[in-house]
Design a protein around this motif. Structure first.
Motif, PDB file in Angstrom:
ATOM      1  N   VAL A 365       0.841  -1.233  -0.048  1.00 46.39           N
ATOM      2  CA  VAL A 365      -0.013  -0.028  -0.080  1.00 46.39           C
ATOM      3  C   VAL A 365       0.695   1.432   0.061  1.00 46.39           C
ATOM      4  O   VAL A 365       1.927   1.230   0.791  1.00 46.39           O
ATOM      5  N   PRO A 367       0.411   5.027   0.793  1.00 43.54           N
ATOM      6  CA  PRO A 367      -0.732   5.789   1.552  1.00 43.54           C
ATOM      7  C   PRO A 367      -0.995   7.133   0.900  1.00 43.54           C
ATOM      8  O   PRO A 367      -0.257   7.643   0.160  1.00 43.54           O
ATOM      9  N   SER A 368      -2.004   7.645   1.000  1.00 45.75           N
ATOM     10  CA  SER A 368      -2.390   8.922   0.439  1.00 45.75           C
ATOM     11  C   SER A 368      -1.364  10.034   1.051  1.00 45.75           C
ATOM     12  O   SER A 368      -1.170   9.857   1.951  1.00 45.75           O
ATOM     13  N   HIS A 412      -4.069  12.929  -2.231  1.00 44.72           N
ATOM     14  CA  HIS A 412      -4.768  12.341  -1.302  1.00 44.72           C
ATOM     15  C   HIS A 412      -5.507  11.046  -2.071  1.00 44.72           C
ATOM     16  O   HIS A 412      -6.860  11.174  -1.907  1.00 44.72           O
ATOM     17  N   THR A 413      -4.659  10.424  -2.567  1.00 41.97           N
ATOM     18  CA  THR A 413      -5.173   8.998  -3.423  1.00 41.97           C
ATOM     19  C   THR A 413      -4.232   7.813  -2.963  1.00 41.97           C
ATOM     20  O   THR A 413      -3.030   7.788  -3.136  1.00 41.97           O
ATOM     21  N   LYS A 414      -5.062   6.983  -1.998  1.00 39.86           N
ATOM     22  CA  LYS A 414      -4.085   5.810  -1.745  1.00 39.86           C
ATOM     23  C   LYS A 414      -4.299   4.759  -2.786  1.00 39.86           C
ATOM     24  O   LYS A 414      -4.986   4.507  -3.614  1.00 39.86           O
ATOM     25  N   SER A 416      -2.937   1.020  -3.674  1.00 40.49           N
ATOM     26  CA  SER A 416      -2.670  -0.493  -3.254  1.00 40.49           C
ATOM     27  C   SER A 416      -2.275  -1.431  -4.497  1.00 40.49           C
ATOM     28  O   SER A 416      -3.046  -1.340  -5.616  1.00 40.49           O
TER      29      SER A 416
END
Length: 439
Positions: A365, A367-368, A412-414, A416
């Motif tokens: 992942v 993260p954002s 602001h986009t996570k 995965s």
């Protein structure tokens, strides 16, 4: 009002969805030929084009710089440059990046395939960049500085920064051709300088010697190199040449009678392993010699060259701007972020780089973050999830990424990602995390 603020009134639907990019290639003569080049493979997969086996592929550009723009797959009939796509909705950059750098990416990413040495060069600081751009806009294409970091994809050779005082003394004792050019009186004075001597004096001596070499006439350099080659060819019958001596002969073979080959004696020789990185700040002399790397930098294409090149050189400007700091450069190993990801954080606020190696079926992942990112897949195949809202229509193919694909990921986009192949290798470039902490 800043020009980009007018674009906030545009009606494109705000998006957090990553957009795929089509990127540019440079076929400089120092690149690696055809199918042997990582740049060629990435560009062919990214663009759907064929690889020309007779053509050198040198640089794969990812970003907004006009010298090699990327284009967004926006669904429109006409290709839209990434810079124009961002201008339609600058909020994709996040407030902090937008306030600091305007409606543009502060970073640029490239992949380099180096068969033959690049020029002895340096990149100007911001003040010098503004001056050079104003005086020679056709040569110096922008007014920005260009600090950079190179992350080795293969074994990677480079020259970077000036050698230490001890190495300088050893060089003057063992390279009579340079000692002769400098003058024996000056050589003896330098040899008497103690390691504890104030650094300013050392730098003055180094600057004087290096400038004398770089400003020598072509005839002087040609004679000097002939003498050097003759001596080394005799000596290698009796002893193993040093690494630097072998390198200088290699460089001279690539660029006959070029002052840059001799200049290599003054610079640190560095050999990176895959996964190691080297950074070069403004006004630092350097040259990449061979290998392949991911290179990240501030958004600029300003280069001042002085040797080992067929392009325009500007020796006087280079000498006026160089930092004469001595000693080996730092080799960056990166900081582990998780089991699969290593982060490289150079001392520049414009960018940082994450390197991720995912084994089959493993997931990671990202993260954002409050700034934008570029993702480059250099090997393998995987699936990504951007945490989209339920009303976004996405097919399974939309979520697949593989070698050669590049994504722009809004702030602001996570993200995965799960590897579907034996191994998935990717790089993420974003604004330096220390920049956000300082605000």
């Amino acid at each position: 009002m800043e020009p980009w603020k007018n674009t906030m009134k545009k009606k494109r639907r705000p998006t957090r969805r990553p957009v795929r990019l089509r990127c540019s290639v440079k076929n400089y003569d120092w690149g690696i030929l055809g199918h042997n080049s990582k740049v060629a493979r990435l560009f062919a997969l990214n663009s759907g084009s064929d690889i020309d086996p007779a053509k050198p592929y040198a640089e794969f550009w990812i970003g907004t710089h006009e010298s090699g723009p990327s284009y967004a797959e926006s669904g429109s009939e006409q290709p839209l440059s990434l810079k124009s796509w961002i201008a339609e909705d600058p909020s994709v950059l996040g407030e902090k990046v937008l306030d600091k750098w305007g409606a543009d990416l502060p970073f640029l990413c490239k992949v380099l395939s180096v068969q033959k040495a690049l020029s002895i060069q340096a990149h100007p600081d911001k003040e010098m960049a503004r001056v050079l751009h104003k005086l020679h806009p056709s040569v110096y294409k922008d007014d920005n500085h260009k600090p950079e970091v190179a992350l080795a994809l293969t074994e990677f050779e480079a020259l970077c920064g000036f050698i230490s005082l001890k190495e300088l003394k050893d060089m003057l004792r063992t390279v009579p051709e340079i000692a002769e050019l400098v003058g024996m009186a000056d050589v003896e004075q330098i040899l008497l300088v103690g390691e504890q001597h104030e650094n300013g004096k050392q730098n003055t001596d180094l600057e004087s010697m290096f400038s004398r070499l770089m400003l020598s006439s072509k005839e002087t350099i040609s004679k000097m190199i002939s003498k050097l080659k003759r001596r080394l060819n005799l000596e290698k019958k009796k002893r193993q040449l040093t690494v630097k001596e072998q390198l200088v002969l290699r460089l001279e073979n690539q660029y006959p009678a070029d002052v840059g080959a001799i200049a290599a004696f003054f610079l640190n020789y560095v050999k990176l392993k895959r996964g190691e990185a080297l950074y070069c700040g403004p006004n630092e002399p350097h040259a990449y010699i061979s290998g392949e790397c991911v290179e990240c930098m501030a958004t600029s294409d300003n280069v001042v060259r002085a040797g080992l090149t067929s392009k325009q050189i500007d020796v006087q400007t280079l000498l006026s701007m160089l930092k004469y700091r001595q000693g080996a450069p730092e080799i960056m190993q990166g900081v582990s972020m998780n089991a699969y990801t290593t982060r490289f954080v150079p001392p520049f606020e414009e960018f940082e780089v994450d390197c991720c190696d995912l084994p089959q079926s493993a997931s990671v992942v990202f993260p954002s973050v409050i700034g934008p990112s570029l993702f480059l897949v250099t090997a393998g195949k995987g699936r990504f999830d951007a945490g989209l809202a339920e009303d976004d229509v996405v097919t399974e193919d939309d979520d697949i990424v593989e070698e050669g694909e590049v994504l722009f990921v809004p702030a602001h986009t996570k993200i995965s990602i799960t590897a579907r192949s034996t191994e998935l290798q990717l790089y993420r470039v974003g604004a330096n995390s220390t920049f956000f902490k300082d605000l």
